[in-house]
Design an enzyme around this catalytic site. Sequence first.
Site, mmCIF file in Angstrom:
data_model
loop_
_atom_site.group_PDB
_atom_site.id
_atom_site.type_symbol
_atom_site.label_atom_id
_atom_site.label_comp_id
_atom_site.label_asym_id
_atom_site.label_seq_id
_atom_site.Cartn_x
_atom_site.Cartn_y
_atom_site.Cartn_z
ATOM 1 N N PHE A 51 130.956 93.968 63.731
ATOM 2 C CA PHE A 51 131.381 92.776 65.039
ATOM 3 C C PHE A 51 132.866 92.500 64.472
ATOM 4 O O PHE A 51 132.952 91.642 63.784
ATOM 5 C CB PHE A 51 130.391 91.742 65.587
ATOM 6 N N THR A 85 137.112 88.054 63.859
ATOM 7 C CA THR A 85 137.851 86.874 62.748
ATOM 8 C C THR A 85 139.280 88.078 62.428
ATOM 9 O O THR A 85 138.935 89.034 61.874
ATOM 10 C CB THR A 85 137.152 86.639 61.352
ATOM 11 N N ALA A 97 142.557 83.969 62.926
ATOM 12 C CA ALA A 97 141.861 83.259 64.138
ATOM 13 C C ALA A 97 140.593 83.654 63.039
ATOM 14 O O ALA A 97 140.053 84.883 63.158
ATOM 15 C CB ALA A 97 142.035 84.202 64.511
ATOM 16 N N GLN A 147 117.178 73.379 40.588
ATOM 17 C CA GLN A 147 116.171 72.292 39.269
ATOM 18 C C GLN A 147 115.263 72.233 39.381
ATOM 19 O O GLN A 147 115.436 71.840 38.299
ATOM 20 C CB GLN A 147 116.379 70.611 41.112
ATOM 21 N N GLU A 160 129.697 83.936 60.936
ATOM 22 C CA GLU A 160 129.080 83.451 62.512
ATOM 23 C C GLU A 160 128.919 81.532 62.663
ATOM 24 O O GLU A 160 128.595 82.139 63.763
ATOM 25 C CB GLU A 160 127.727 84.141 62.615
#
Length: 382
Positions: free
Chosen positions: A123, A126, A130, A336, A363
Site C-alpha cells: 500500500f 506516504t 505527505a 525493566q 498506519e
Amino acid sequence: MDFRLSEDIQFLKKGVRDFVQTEVEAVAMQIEQEDKIPDRIKEMSKELGLFGLSIPEAYDGLGIGMVGKCALYEEIGATHNGYTTLIGAHTGIGTVGIVEMGTEEQKRKYLPAMARGEKIGAFALTEPGAGSHATNLKTSAVKKGDKYILNGTKHYITNATEADIFTVMAVTDPDKGAKGITSFIIEKEFPGFHVGAVERKMGLRGSHSAEIILEDCEVPVENVLGEEGQGYVNALKILANGRAGLAARNLGSCQKLLDLTATYAQERIQFDVPIFEHQAVSHMIAEMAVDVESLRSFTYRVAWMVDEGMKVIKEAAMLKLFGSEVYNRVADKAVQVHGGIGYIADYPIERFFRDARITRIYEGTSEIQKNIIAGQLKKEYS
C-alpha cells in the site's frame, strides 16, 4: 457480542500456533541477524494459506471474518515482528482495497495469485511531504488516452522490495483537494515503476520498507481502484479496516512478552527468592496482564463490529491508539523486569522493545488517531 470461534477457526488457529512456535521462532534470531525471512518460512506460510486470510474463497483465499482473522493474527504476532509485518501488511492494507473496492475483473485478475502468496501486496500512500497530512499528496496522475501517467515518489512503503501489486494513491485533480485523489492498482512491471532506496530501520528486521519512484509510469485506465476522485476515501477505508488486525498482532506480541516476563520472574532469584515475590516486580507484571486482557477484549469487540457491518471509524481509531500504546507499555515493563538481560540483543525482549515503537507511527500515528476520535466525538455531541 459473540467472540466464540468456529471449530474450523480453532483448528486453523492451533495449526498457526504450532507453526509459529516450532518453525518461525526457531529462525527468529536468524531473521534478526540476516534481515531476511527464510524462503522456507514463506513457502510454509503459503501452504497454511496465511497470505489469503483477507481474500474470499471465490478467489482462492480463506474467506475468514475479522474475528477469525484476529484470532490468527494474535498467533502470528507472538513471534518475530518482521515476519508478522510481511504477512500483516499483505493481508491487511496490501489486499483489502482490491477485495472491497475492486471490480470483478480486477479481483479475478489479481486476488488468486495474492491469496496463494505468489504475488505480494503493498500500500503506497506516504510521501516525503505527505505522511499524516495525506491530502498533501504530490504524486500526479494525468489521463492520456487509455492510460494514466503517474509521476512522484512514495516512501516508507512496507513490503516494497517483495511486492508485485501496489495500491497507490495519486492526484488526478489538484484543484479538488482530498476529492481529487484517486487510487490505482499498479504492477511492479509497469513501465516507469521503480523501487528506490531501502530504508534502514530501528526494528522490524526482515520486513523491508523502501521508496517507490514513479517516472512517467503507465497505468491502464482499467486499473483505477474504485471511482476517480475517491482515493482519499478509499485510503481511509483501507486503513480503518486494518486496525483491528494490527491490534490483534500487537496483542499477540504483548501476550508473548507477558509469558516470557512472568516465567523469567519465577526463575530469576534475588535475595534468596524469585523476583516475582518482590512487590515492585509483581505489580509490573500485574499491570502488563491488565493491559493485555483489556486489549484482547477491545480487539475482539471491534472485530465483531466489523463482521456485523457496523460503522467503526471511531472505534477502530481508538483501538489503533490503545493497541499501540499498550504494546509499548508492555514492552517497556518487560525490559525493566528482565533488567540487563532485557537490554541484550541475544534475547527476544530487546527485539520486541524496538519493534513496538513503530506501532505508534505507521498506519496512522497516535496523534492522528486522536484527531479522528475527537472528530467523531464532535459529530456525536453536536
